[in-house]
Design a protein around this motif. Structure first.
Motif, PDB file in Angstrom:
ATOM      1  N   VAL A 105      19.967 -20.463  -7.256  1.00 18.75           N
ATOM      2  CA  VAL A 105      19.756 -20.918  -5.876  1.00 18.75           C
ATOM      3  C   VAL A 105      20.897 -21.825  -5.465  1.00 18.75           C
ATOM      4  CG1 VAL A 105      18.249 -22.159  -4.290  1.00 18.75           C
ATOM      5  CG2 VAL A 105      17.250 -20.781  -6.114  1.00 18.75           C
ATOM      6  N   ALA A 106      21.538 -21.461  -4.354  1.00 13.74           N
ATOM      7  CA  ALA A 106      22.614 -22.274  -3.793  1.00 13.74           C
ATOM      8  C   ALA A 106      22.247 -22.635  -2.364  1.00 13.74           C
ATOM      9  CB  ALA A 106      23.938 -21.517  -3.838  1.00 13.74           C
ATOM     10  N   LEU A 107      22.875 -23.675  -1.833  1.00 15.12           N
ATOM     11  CA  LEU A 107      22.565 -24.153  -0.486  1.00 15.12           C
ATOM     12  C   LEU A 107      23.834 -24.367   0.321  1.00 15.12           C
ATOM     13  CD1 LEU A 107      20.591 -25.361   1.656  1.00 15.12           C
ATOM     14  CD2 LEU A 107      20.908 -27.567   0.525  1.00 15.12           C
ATOM     15  N   ILE A 108      23.824 -23.826   1.549  1.00 21.10           N
ATOM     16  CA  ILE A 108      24.819 -24.166   2.560  1.00 21.10           C
ATOM     17  C   ILE A 108      24.051 -24.922   3.629  1.00 21.10           C
ATOM     18  CG2 ILE A 108      26.542 -23.325   4.195  1.00 21.10           C
ATOM     19  CD1 ILE A 108      27.262 -22.639   1.345  1.00 21.10           C
ATOM     20  N   PRO A 109      24.103 -26.252   3.620  1.00 23.05           N
ATOM     21  CA  PRO A 109      23.225 -27.036   4.499  1.00 23.05           C
ATOM     22  C   PRO A 109      23.629 -26.976   5.966  1.00 23.05           C
ATOM     23  CG  PRO A 109      24.740 -28.481   3.338  1.00 23.05           C
ATOM     24  CD  PRO A 109      24.955 -27.104   2.781  1.00 23.05           C
ATOM     25  N   GLU A 110      22.619 -26.910   6.822  1.00 22.88           N
ATOM     26  CA  GLU A 110      22.817 -27.002   8.265  1.00 22.88           C
ATOM     27  C   GLU A 110      22.157 -28.294   8.725  1.00 22.88           C
ATOM     28  OE1 GLU A 110      25.020 -24.989   9.575  1.00 22.88           O
ATOM     29  OE2 GLU A 110      23.922 -23.307  10.485  1.00 22.88           O
ATOM     30  N   GLY A 111      22.953 -29.228   9.220  1.00 20.47           N
ATOM     31  CA  GLY A 111      22.413 -30.521   9.606  1.00 20.47           C
ATOM     32  C   GLY A 111      22.259 -31.438   8.407  1.00 20.47           C
ATOM     33  N   SER A 112      21.594 -32.562   8.638  1.00 20.33           N
ATOM     34  CA  SER A 112      21.380 -33.536   7.564  1.00 20.33           C
ATOM     35  C   SER A 112      20.505 -32.928   6.484  1.00 20.33           C
ATOM     36  CB  SER A 112      20.721 -34.785   8.137  1.00 20.33           C
ATOM     37  OG  SER A 112      20.446 -35.717   7.118  1.00 20.33           O
ATOM     38  N   SER A 113      20.889 -33.121   5.223  1.00 18.39           N
ATOM     39  CA  SER A 113      20.166 -32.500   4.118  1.00 18.39           C
ATOM     40  C   SER A 113      20.055 -33.455   2.941  1.00 18.39           C
ATOM     41  CB  SER A 113      20.876 -31.213   3.676  1.00 18.39           C
ATOM     42  OG  SER A 113      20.331 -30.721   2.474  1.00 18.39           O
ATOM     43  N   THR A 114      18.823 -33.845   2.632  1.00 18.04           N
ATOM     44  CA  THR A 114      18.592 -34.670   1.450  1.00 18.04           C
ATOM     45  C   THR A 114      18.869 -33.874   0.187  1.00 18.04           C
ATOM     46  OG1 THR A 114      16.924 -35.978   2.610  1.00 18.04           O
ATOM     47  CG2 THR A 114      16.879 -36.052   0.212  1.00 18.04           C
ATOM     48  N   ALA A 115      18.514 -32.580   0.200  1.00 14.07           N
ATOM     49  CA  ALA A 115      18.760 -31.733  -0.969  1.00 14.07           C
ATOM     50  C   ALA A 115      20.250 -31.659  -1.278  1.00 14.07           C
ATOM     51  CB  ALA A 115      18.202 -30.332  -0.732  1.00 14.07           C
ATOM     52  N   ALA A 116      21.077 -31.517  -0.244  1.00 22.63           N
ATOM     53  CA  ALA A 116      22.523 -31.457  -0.457  1.00 22.63           C
ATOM     54  C   ALA A 116      23.046 -32.740  -1.078  1.00 22.63           C
ATOM     55  CB  ALA A 116      23.238 -31.175   0.864  1.00 22.63           C
ATOM     56  N   LYS A 117      22.493 -33.883  -0.629  1.00 23.03           N
ATOM     57  CA  LYS A 117      22.895 -35.167  -1.206  1.00 23.03           C
ATOM     58  C   LYS A 117      22.411 -35.283  -2.640  1.00 23.03           C
ATOM     59  CE  LYS A 117      22.760 -37.472   3.308  1.00 23.03           C
ATOM     60  NZ  LYS A 117      22.049 -38.457   4.143  1.00 23.03           N
ATOM     61  N   ASN A 118      21.164 -34.895  -2.880  1.00 28.07           N
ATOM     62  CA  ASN A 118      20.617 -34.969  -4.234  1.00 28.07           C
ATOM     63  C   ASN A 118      21.418 -34.101  -5.197  1.00 28.07           C
ATOM     64  OD1 ASN A 118      18.609 -36.608  -3.237  1.00 28.07           O
ATOM     65  ND2 ASN A 118      16.980 -35.079  -3.367  1.00 28.07           N
ATOM     66  N   TRP A 119      21.836 -32.926  -4.732  1.00 26.18           N
ATOM     67  CA  TRP A 119      22.563 -31.989  -5.585  1.00 26.18           C
ATOM     68  C   TRP A 119      24.056 -32.295  -5.661  1.00 26.18           C
ATOM     69  CZ3 TRP A 119      20.339 -26.487  -4.021  1.00 26.18           C
ATOM     70  CH2 TRP A 119      18.967 -26.452  -4.357  1.00 26.18           C
ATOM     71  N   GLY A 120      24.533 -33.241  -4.853  1.00 30.38           N
ATOM     72  CA  GLY A 120      25.941 -33.611  -4.884  1.00 30.38           C
ATOM     73  C   GLY A 120      26.860 -32.547  -4.316  1.00 30.38           C
ATOM     74  N   LEU A 121      26.395 -31.818  -3.292  1.00 35.59           N
ATOM     75  CA  LEU A 121      27.196 -30.744  -2.724  1.00 35.59           C
ATOM     76  C   LEU A 121      28.376 -31.290  -1.930  1.00 35.59           C
ATOM     77  CD1 LEU A 121      24.475 -28.239  -1.436  1.00 35.59           C
ATOM     78  CD2 LEU A 121      25.465 -28.467  -3.717  1.00 35.59           C
ATOM     79  N   PRO A 122      29.495 -30.580  -1.911  1.00 36.78           N
ATOM     80  CA  PRO A 122      30.653 -31.008  -1.112  1.00 36.78           C
ATOM     81  C   PRO A 122      30.339 -30.911   0.373  1.00 36.78           C
ATOM     82  CG  PRO A 122      31.008 -28.807  -2.007  1.00 36.78           C
ATOM     83  CD  PRO A 122      29.762 -29.317  -2.645  1.00 36.78           C
ATOM     84  N   SER A 123      31.096 -31.621   1.197  1.00 35.72           N
ATOM     85  CA  SER A 123      30.837 -31.644   2.638  1.00 35.72           C
ATOM     86  C   SER A 123      31.577 -30.550   3.400  1.00 35.72           C
ATOM     87  CB  SER A 123      31.215 -33.010   3.218  1.00 35.72           C
ATOM     88  OG  SER A 123      32.578 -33.314   2.942  1.00 35.72           O
ATOM     89  N   GLY A 124      32.701 -30.076   2.871  1.00 38.04           N
ATOM     90  CA  GLY A 124      33.482 -29.057   3.569  1.00 38.04           C
ATOM     91  C   GLY A 124      32.894 -27.661   3.402  1.00 38.04           C
ATOM     92  N   ARG A 125      32.957 -26.861   4.477  1.00 38.17           N
ATOM     93  CA  ARG A 125      32.388 -25.515   4.415  1.00 38.17           C
ATOM     94  C   ARG A 125      33.088 -24.642   3.379  1.00 38.17           C
ATOM     95  NH1 ARG A 125      27.438 -25.995   5.937  1.00 38.17           N
ATOM     96  NH2 ARG A 125      27.012 -25.922   8.187  1.00 38.17           N
ATOM     97  N   ALA A 126      34.402 -24.712   3.314  1.00 35.21           N
ATOM     98  CA  ALA A 126      35.128 -23.882   2.342  1.00 35.21           C
ATOM     99  C   ALA A 126      34.706 -24.227   0.919  1.00 35.21           C
ATOM    100  CB  ALA A 126      36.637 -24.069   2.510  1.00 35.21           C
ATOM    101  N   GLU A 127      34.579 -25.526   0.647  1.00 37.43           N
ATOM    102  CA  GLU A 127      34.160 -25.964  -0.687  1.00 37.43           C
ATOM    103  C   GLU A 127      32.711 -25.568  -0.968  1.00 37.43           C
ATOM    104  OE1 GLU A 127      35.589 -27.879   1.563  1.00 37.43           O
ATOM    105  OE2 GLU A 127      37.568 -28.319   0.695  1.00 37.43           O
ATOM    106  N   GLN A 128      31.867 -25.654   0.056  1.00 33.29           N
ATOM    107  CA  GLN A 128      30.463 -25.256  -0.112  1.00 33.29           C
ATOM    108  C   GLN A 128      30.345 -23.778  -0.460  1.00 33.29           C
ATOM    109  OE1 GLN A 128      28.614 -26.403   3.566  1.00 33.29           O
ATOM    110  NE2 GLN A 128      28.481 -28.584   3.025  1.00 33.29           N
ATOM    111  N   TRP A 129      31.107 -22.941   0.249  1.00 30.11           N
ATOM    112  CA  TRP A 129      31.041 -21.503  -0.023  1.00 30.11           C
ATOM    113  C   TRP A 129      31.639 -21.166  -1.388  1.00 30.11           C
ATOM    114  CZ3 TRP A 129      27.953 -18.098   1.599  1.00 30.11           C
ATOM    115  CH2 TRP A 129      27.438 -18.128   2.890  1.00 30.11           C
TER     116      TRP A 129
END
Length: 263
Positions: A105-129
């Motif tokens: 399971v991967a996430l490309i967050p739309e809007g504010s996302s606690t899950a993205a923060k918890n998982w330490g996801l990058p903020s840039g779209r290219a890095e997220q993809w």
């Protein structure tokens, strides 16, 4: 590896070569049939122990470190959720109920996302993809409630009408709140035991006004389960409220772990 992008009420462009399914903001079971079908194709028969068999073992570990899924999948399935934490919760809930949490399971967050923060996801779209399509899996606990709803980013327990909390909230064997404050907020942890919870110090309307919850960090407790009881409780999971007030609720760690794509 098969990658299936679940685009939830989003117009975000998806890299070429990735199959896309467009869904509503919070997809229901019917909408998620595409994920069910992909999981069935990837693993027609699961030879590993069932949840009932795991639970019946006298030596089952409920608080150990998260583990990689044991299912023998020739071509891994990766579900990329494009949307909110509520959308991610819906996908995780379906995968949990249909028992294919072995899927990545991967996430490309739309809007504010606690899950993205918890998982330490990058903020840039290219890095997220890049992470979503090529990143590695790191298991994490899956937290659910007794209504079989999975928590993606956070959950809340408070008075139904937003008044001061009346009742009791317990994390494992420790009391977090006893008719004090305005309930509690909990988030899944990346490792054992699975849940971190704190008391809320203001009504949820105050949380929105400040763009963040008013919480008491000194009250932090961690555990495998959170139980609450009271006359009229409002239970929310990733911003979505239960339809009716309840008198009790339990959040706890599921027997199978998430296979999260994260740094």
């Amino acid at each position: 590896m098969k990658i299936l992008a679940l685009r939830c009420a989003s117009t975000l462009a998806v890299p070429s070569g990735i199959e896309v399914v467009d869904l509503s903001a919070v997809p229901d079971r019917k909408e998620l049939k595409a994920a069910d079908t992909a999981a069935k194709a990837a693993l027609p028969h699961d030879p590993t122990p069932t949840l009932a068999e795991i639970a019946s073992r006298p030596d089952v570990s409920h608080q150990g470190a998260p583990e990689f899924a044991p299912q023998p999948v020739d071509e891994p399935l990766r579900l990329v959720v494009i949307g909110s934490d509520a959308a991610l919760s819906a996908v995780l809930t379906r995968a949990m109920r249909a028992d294919y949490l072995w899927a990545h399971v991967a996430l490309i967050p739309e809007g504010s996302s606690t899950a993205a923060k918890n998982w330490g996801l990058p903020s840039g779209r290219a890095e997220q993809w890049a992470l979503a399509s090529e990143g590695t899996v790191k298991p994490a606990p899956l937290i659910r409630n007794d209504q079989a709803v999975a928590v993606a980013g956070s959950a809340g327990i408070r008075d139904w009408d937003g008044k001061r909390f009346t009742g009791e909230i317990v994390v494992d064997n420790s009391v977090l709140a006893r008719s004090e404050g305005y309930g509690a907020r909990l988030v899944p942890t990346l490792g054992a035991p699975g849940i971190a919870a704190v008391r809320a110090t203001a009504p949820e309307t105050g949380w929105r006004a400040k763009f963040r919850p008013a919480l008491d960090p000194e009250s932090l407790l961690t555990g495998r389960a959170v139980q609450a009881g009271g006359p009229k409780l409002r239970v929310t999971v990733d911003g979505v409220s239960h339809k009716r007030p309840v008198e009790r609720v339990t959040f706890y760690r599921h027997l199978r772990d998430l296979q999260v794509v994260r740094p």
